[in-house]
Design a protein around this motif. Structure first.
Motif, PDB file in Angstrom:
ATOM      1  N   ASP A 288      32.894  72.907  60.442  1.00  0.00           N
ATOM      2  CA  ASP A 288      32.726  73.821  61.570  1.00  0.00           C
ATOM      3  C   ASP A 288      32.414  73.038  62.848  1.00  0.00           C
ATOM      4  O   ASP A 288      32.919  73.365  63.928  1.00  0.00           O
ATOM      5  CB  ASP A 288      31.598  74.806  61.277  1.00  0.00           C
ATOM      6  CG  ASP A 288      31.420  75.814  62.408  1.00  0.00           C
ATOM      7  OD1 ASP A 288      32.391  76.525  62.718  1.00  0.00           O
ATOM      8  OD2 ASP A 288      30.314  75.881  62.976  1.00  0.00           O
ATOM      9  N   THR A 289      31.597  72.003  62.710  1.00  0.00           N
ATOM     10  CA  THR A 289      31.245  71.176  63.869  1.00  0.00           C
ATOM     11  C   THR A 289      32.472  70.456  64.414  1.00  0.00           C
ATOM     12  O   THR A 289      32.695  70.412  65.631  1.00  0.00           O
ATOM     13  CB  THR A 289      30.164  70.145  63.485  1.00  0.00           C
ATOM     14  OG1 THR A 289      29.006  70.827  63.014  1.00  0.00           O
ATOM     15  CG2 THR A 289      29.797  69.273  64.666  1.00  0.00           C
TER      16      THR A 289
ATOM     17  N   LYS B  47      34.877  72.918  66.221  1.00  0.00           N
ATOM     18  CA  LYS B  47      34.424  73.302  67.554  1.00  0.00           C
ATOM     19  C   LYS B  47      34.689  72.204  68.578  1.00  0.00           C
ATOM     20  O   LYS B  47      35.020  72.478  69.729  1.00  0.00           O
ATOM     21  CB  LYS B  47      32.941  73.660  67.511  1.00  0.00           C
ATOM     22  CG  LYS B  47      32.667  74.995  66.823  1.00  0.00           C
ATOM     23  CD  LYS B  47      31.191  75.346  66.828  1.00  0.00           C
ATOM     24  CE  LYS B  47      30.976  76.716  66.184  1.00  0.00           C
ATOM     25  NZ  LYS B  47      29.539  77.088  66.120  1.00  0.00           N
ATOM     26  N   VAL B  48      34.554  70.945  68.154  1.00  0.00           N
ATOM     27  CA  VAL B  48      34.848  69.833  69.059  1.00  0.00           C
ATOM     28  C   VAL B  48      36.328  69.823  69.419  1.00  0.00           C
ATOM     29  O   VAL B  48      36.695  69.683  70.596  1.00  0.00           O
ATOM     30  CB  VAL B  48      34.447  68.483  68.421  1.00  0.00           C
ATOM     31  CG1 VAL B  48      35.000  67.315  69.235  1.00  0.00           C
ATOM     32  CG2 VAL B  48      32.930  68.373  68.322  1.00  0.00           C
TER      33      VAL B  48
ATOM     34  N   GLU C 135      31.231  73.246  77.527  1.00  0.00           N
ATOM     35  CA  GLU C 135      31.365  73.559  76.113  1.00  0.00           C
ATOM     36  C   GLU C 135      31.773  72.325  75.311  1.00  0.00           C
ATOM     37  O   GLU C 135      31.296  72.113  74.179  1.00  0.00           O
ATOM     38  CB  GLU C 135      32.391  74.678  75.925  1.00  0.00           C
ATOM     39  CG  GLU C 135      31.899  76.031  76.433  1.00  0.00           C
ATOM     40  CD  GLU C 135      32.972  77.098  76.393  1.00  0.00           C
ATOM     41  OE1 GLU C 135      34.129  76.763  76.065  1.00  0.00           O
ATOM     42  OE2 GLU C 135      32.668  78.267  76.693  1.00  0.00           O
TER      43      GLU C 135
ATOM     44  N   ALA D 155      29.597  70.657  72.337  1.00  0.00           N
ATOM     45  CA  ALA D 155      30.157  70.442  70.999  1.00  0.00           C
ATOM     46  C   ALA D 155      29.999  68.985  70.568  1.00  0.00           C
ATOM     47  O   ALA D 155      29.673  68.701  69.405  1.00  0.00           O
ATOM     48  CB  ALA D 155      31.634  70.846  70.978  1.00  0.00           C
TER      49      ALA D 155
ATOM     50  N   ALA E  58      37.147  72.823  71.650  1.00  0.00           N
ATOM     51  CA  ALA E  58      36.586  72.670  73.001  1.00  0.00           C
ATOM     52  C   ALA E  58      37.402  71.663  73.805  1.00  0.00           C
ATOM     53  O   ALA E  58      37.640  71.859  75.003  1.00  0.00           O
ATOM     54  CB  ALA E  58      35.130  72.213  72.917  1.00  0.00           C
TER      55      ALA E  58
ATOM     56  N   ARG F  58      26.351  68.286  69.609  1.00  0.00           N
ATOM     57  CA  ARG F  58      26.039  68.773  68.266  1.00  0.00           C
ATOM     58  C   ARG F  58      26.605  67.827  67.214  1.00  0.00           C
ATOM     59  O   ARG F  58      25.940  67.540  66.207  1.00  0.00           O
ATOM     60  CB  ARG F  58      26.604  70.181  68.054  1.00  0.00           C
ATOM     61  CG  ARG F  58      26.340  70.693  66.645  1.00  0.00           C
ATOM     62  CD  ARG F  58      26.816  72.125  66.438  1.00  0.00           C
ATOM     63  NE  ARG F  58      26.651  72.523  65.043  1.00  0.00           N
ATOM     64  CZ  ARG F  58      25.502  72.895  64.501  1.00  0.00           C
ATOM     65  NH1 ARG F  58      24.398  72.927  65.239  1.00  0.00           N
ATOM     66  NH2 ARG F  58      25.428  73.244  63.229  1.00  0.00           N
TER      67      ARG F  58
END
Length: 210
Positions: free
Chosen positions: A78-79, A82-83, A115, A119, A86, A122
């Motif tokens: 999921d991480t 998102k990267v 964003e 990302a 983004a 994180r």
């Protein structure tokens, strides 16, 4: 003969009047900030170009970072997703000189960059939980490059903010605001530092099992 002489004097007087009018107009423009508007406008454009260069540098690092992290089989998908999303959003936006004078488009672009920064922050936080990544020299090098780029982004953004502040003060101050009104020089949108700072703060990640 008298007619030619009179006509010649008339032409000289007309030329002198035209030169005097042009000189007077130039002095008026200079005194009302016209030249300063041109200088500060070019200064802000140059500062913004540097911001874009650093944003592009960060975007160029993302594929290598993602490829390296994918080698860690158990890494949070999921991480990574998102990267990647983004980055795609941030790089898909068309940035033109007009963007600097369009508050709505400018805000959307900055939000997308914020964003991406969030990302990536994180991802770095999560990567601390994976010993193999921490020991990976390639990932370590990429992390150093990313951190250096984030610092350069901060410096470039601060310079842009200052250049826009100088321009906007001129656009709102008397009597240069009269020149701005006549020639259509509107205040430029600036970077929402406080808002973006909140977006890019690394989140608190609790890996303890409840």
């Amino acid at each position: 003969m008298v007619y030619r002489y009179t006509a010649h004097k008339g032409n000289l007087f007309a030329r002198f009047t035209a030169y005097a009018a042009a000189l007077g107009f130039a002095l008026v423009l200079s005194g009302c900030g016209y030249n300063e508007f041109q200088r500060l406008d070019e200064q802000s454009k140059a500062a913004w170009s540097e911001v874009l260069n650093q944003y592009q540098r960060r975007a160029d690092l993302v594929p290598n970072i993602v490829a390296t992290v994918k080698g860690e089989a158990a890494f949070e998908q999921d991480t990574l997703t998102k990267v990647v999303e983004a980055r795609a959003k941030a790089t898909s936006m068309q940035v033109t000189p007009e963007t600097l004078n369009n508050p709505e488009a400018f805000s959307k672009f900055q939000k997308a960059q914020g964003e991406l920064g969030g990302a990536l922050s994180r991802l770095l936080v999560v990567s601390e939980q994976y010993p193999n990544l921490k020991a990976n020299q390639g990932f370590s090098d990429l992390r150093v490059q990313l951190e250096g780029t984030e610092n350069r982004i901060t410096v470039a953004r601060n310079r842009y903010i200052q250049s826009v502040q100088d321009y906007n003060i001129l656009a709102r101050s008397f009597p240069s605001n009269l020149t701005a009104s006549v020639l259509g020089y509107q205040p430029k949108p600036t970077l929402a530092v406080a808002n973006e700072a909140a977006i890019t703060v690394p989140p608190t990640v609790d890996f303890e099992k409840k």
